[in-house]
Scaffold this motif. Structure first.
Motif, PDB file in Angstrom:
ATOM      1  N   MET A 107       0.817  -1.209   0.000  1.00 30.47           N
ATOM      2  CA  MET A 107       0.000   0.000   0.000  1.00 30.47           C
ATOM      3  C   MET A 107       0.858   1.270   0.000  1.00 30.47           C
ATOM      4  SD  MET A 107      -3.054  -1.316   0.047  1.00 30.47           S
ATOM      5  CE  MET A 107      -4.120   0.063   0.487  1.00 30.47           C
ATOM      6  N   ARG A 108       0.398   2.244  -0.786  1.00 22.58           N
ATOM      7  CA  ARG A 108       1.009   3.582  -0.809  1.00 22.58           C
ATOM      8  C   ARG A 108       2.505   3.513  -1.142  1.00 22.58           C
ATOM      9  NH1 ARG A 108      -2.408   3.656   3.736  1.00 22.58           N
ATOM     10  NH2 ARG A 108      -0.716   3.613   5.252  1.00 22.58           N
ATOM     11  N   ILE A 109       2.827   2.811  -2.234  1.00 21.22           N
ATOM     12  CA  ILE A 109       4.232   2.571  -2.554  1.00 21.22           C
ATOM     13  C   ILE A 109       4.447   2.489  -4.065  1.00 21.22           C
ATOM     14  CG2 ILE A 109       3.876   0.078  -2.330  1.00 21.22           C
ATOM     15  CD1 ILE A 109       7.113   1.981  -1.472  1.00 21.22           C
ATOM     16  N   ASP A 110       5.585   2.959  -4.509  1.00 19.44           N
ATOM     17  CA  ASP A 110       6.033   2.818  -5.890  1.00 19.44           C
ATOM     18  C   ASP A 110       6.941   1.594  -5.946  1.00 19.44           C
ATOM     19  OD1 ASP A 110       7.518   2.983  -8.311  1.00 19.44           O
ATOM     20  OD2 ASP A 110       7.204   5.139  -8.395  1.00 19.44           O
ATOM     21  N   PRO A 111       6.640   0.610  -6.811  1.00 19.27           N
ATOM     22  CA  PRO A 111       7.446  -0.622  -6.850  1.00 19.27           C
ATOM     23  C   PRO A 111       8.897  -0.414  -7.258  1.00 19.27           C
ATOM     24  CG  PRO A 111       5.930  -0.535  -8.706  1.00 19.27           C
ATOM     25  CD  PRO A 111       5.542   0.580  -7.778  1.00 19.27           C
ATOM     26  N   ARG A 112       9.238   0.779  -7.752  1.00 20.45           N
ATOM     27  CA  ARG A 112      10.614   1.034  -8.206  1.00 20.45           C
ATOM     28  C   ARG A 112      11.502   1.582  -7.091  1.00 20.45           C
ATOM     29  NH1 ARG A 112       8.573   4.971 -12.847  1.00 20.45           N
ATOM     30  NH2 ARG A 112       7.413   5.616 -10.971  1.00 20.45           N
ATOM     31  N   THR A 113      10.968   1.729  -5.886  1.00 20.34           N
ATOM     32  CA  THR A 113      11.706   2.374  -4.805  1.00 20.34           C
ATOM     33  C   THR A 113      12.457   1.369  -3.932  1.00 20.34           C
ATOM     34  OG1 THR A 113       9.783   2.262  -3.344  1.00 20.34           O
ATOM     35  CG2 THR A 113      10.015   4.243  -4.721  1.00 20.34           C
ATOM     36  N   LYS A 114      13.358   1.903  -3.113  1.00 19.63           N
ATOM     37  CA  LYS A 114      14.093   1.075  -2.150  1.00 19.63           C
ATOM     38  C   LYS A 114      13.146   0.466  -1.125  1.00 19.63           C
ATOM     39  CE  LYS A 114      18.559   3.464  -2.423  1.00 19.63           C
ATOM     40  NZ  LYS A 114      19.588   4.225  -1.667  1.00 19.63           N
ATOM     41  N   ALA A 165      10.145  -0.578  -1.640  1.00 19.75           N
ATOM     42  CA  ALA A 165       9.533  -1.751  -2.253  1.00 19.75           C
ATOM     43  C   ALA A 165      10.504  -2.928  -2.243  1.00 19.75           C
ATOM     44  CB  ALA A 165       9.109  -1.430  -3.681  1.00 19.75           C
ATOM     45  N   ALA A 166      11.768  -2.667  -2.523  1.00 25.18           N
ATOM     46  CA  ALA A 166      12.778  -3.721  -2.494  1.00 25.18           C
ATOM     47  C   ALA A 166      12.931  -4.291  -1.084  1.00 25.18           C
ATOM     48  CB  ALA A 166      14.114  -3.172  -2.987  1.00 25.18           C
ATOM     49  N   MET A 167      12.852  -3.408  -0.086  1.00 21.82           N
ATOM     50  CA  MET A 167      12.931  -3.843   1.304  1.00 21.82           C
ATOM     51  C   MET A 167      11.758  -4.749   1.660  1.00 21.82           C
ATOM     52  SD  MET A 167      13.153  -1.435   4.732  1.00 21.82           S
ATOM     53  CE  MET A 167      11.543  -0.672   4.418  1.00 21.82           C
ATOM     54  N   LEU A 168      10.560  -4.392   1.183  1.00 25.89           N
ATOM     55  CA  LEU A 168       9.379  -5.208   1.438  1.00 25.89           C
ATOM     56  C   LEU A 168       9.508  -6.574   0.770  1.00 25.89           C
ATOM     57  CD1 LEU A 168       6.502  -5.529   2.540  1.00 25.89           C
ATOM     58  CD2 LEU A 168       5.669  -4.481   0.421  1.00 25.89           C
ATOM     59  N   GLU A 169       9.971  -6.608  -0.454  1.00 27.39           N
ATOM     60  CA  GLU A 169      10.142  -7.869  -1.168  1.00 27.39           C
ATOM     61  C   GLU A 169      11.133  -8.789  -0.449  1.00 27.39           C
ATOM     62  OE1 GLU A 169      11.303  -6.526  -4.993  1.00 27.39           O
ATOM     63  OE2 GLU A 169       9.315  -5.744  -5.501  1.00 27.39           O
ATOM     64  N   TYR A 201       1.010  -3.439  -6.267  1.00 30.04           N
ATOM     65  CA  TYR A 201       1.447  -2.243  -5.552  1.00 30.04           C
ATOM     66  C   TYR A 201       0.457  -1.123  -5.859  1.00 30.04           C
ATOM     67  CZ  TYR A 201       5.992  -4.609  -5.197  1.00 30.04           C
ATOM     68  OH  TYR A 201       6.998  -5.499  -4.939  1.00 30.04           O
ATOM     69  N   LEU A 202      -0.119  -0.544  -4.826  1.00 30.01           N
ATOM     70  CA  LEU A 202      -1.035   0.573  -5.019  1.00 30.01           C
ATOM     71  C   LEU A 202      -0.335   1.866  -4.621  1.00 30.01           C
ATOM     72  CD1 LEU A 202      -4.405  -0.879  -3.676  1.00 30.01           C
ATOM     73  CD2 LEU A 202      -3.396  -1.046  -5.967  1.00 30.01           C
ATOM     74  N   ARG A 203      -0.313   2.801  -5.525  1.00 26.36           N
ATOM     75  CA  ARG A 203       0.437   4.033  -5.315  1.00 26.36           C
ATOM     76  C   ARG A 203      -0.204   4.933  -4.268  1.00 26.36           C
ATOM     77  NH1 ARG A 203      -0.944   8.453  -9.642  1.00 26.36           N
ATOM     78  NH2 ARG A 203      -3.168   8.070  -9.990  1.00 26.36           N
TER      79      ARG A 203
END
Length: 205
Positions: free
Chosen positions: A138-145, A147-151, A164-166
């Protein structure tokens, strides 16, 4: 009838946004849809009070005081909006009857820490049905750090990130009128609707 539980132990993770959006989607698809509000705050039902009778209808009721899950018999889809901290025998009861479980997660250290035990708990509870659990970031751009941390955090849980919902005011603005991004006119929400495609495909499978 098919049922989807939206749950996360932490408040502010986006549960009601996901629940109302899903209800709006299925209603606009012509499905008889009911929104089961399990939270004593009844945020989802308050949202429904603003919904115009001129748009696809959604039934709803407060289910937080139910001993057993008992949605309207004619419902084709039931969306369950869980309260923060849902656990124990009540969580177990709902996990047994739903078809899919979606866990919204905000990719912050605090939210991920609060979600870790919950994910372990529901994975153990579901056993062979673990494949019906999915994550929505939620509230995230998949291209960001972030998002990488979540993955990386989710890697050892073997639970898929459905989408991913922006971070946008479109959900907030629509909700203020009892609407969702799936209600007409959809053209203003084209980018958001695209982000839902993989989520909806997984739910409907």
């Amino acid at each position: 009838m098919r049922a989807v539980l939206i749950a996360n132990p932490k408040g502010g993770s986006g549960k009601t946004t996901l629940a109302t959006s899903l209800a709006g989607y299925f209603a606009n698809e012509g499905k008889k849809t009911t929104l089961c509000d399990l939270d004593r705050q009844q945020s989802a039902l308050r949202w429904m009070a603003f919904r115009s009778p001129d748009i696809p209808s959604i039934t709803g009721y407060f289910a937080g005081n139910q001993m057993l899950f008992s949605p309207p018999k004619d419902a084709e889809w039931a969306i369950l909006d869980a309260p923060a901290g849902l656990q124990g025998y009540k969580l177990s009861d709902y996990l047994r009857v739903v078809d899919k479980v979606i866990v919204p997660v905000v990719p912050s250290v605090f939210d991920m820490a609060a979600t870790e035990d919950f994910l372990n708990s529901i994975r153990n509870e579901m056993g062979a049905r673990r494949s019906v659990i999915g994550i929505v970031a939620m509230r995230i751009d998949p291209r960001t750090k972030a998002a990488a941390m979540l993955e990386e955090f989710l890697r050892h849980f073997n639970v898929p990130i459905l989408g991913y919902l922006r971070n946008t005011q479109n959900y907030v603005n629509a909700a203020a009128s009892g609407l969702t991004i799936f209600d007409p006119p959809r053209t203003r929400h084209k980018k958001d609707l695209e982000q839902w495609e993989s989520i909806l495909k997984w739910i409907s499978a």
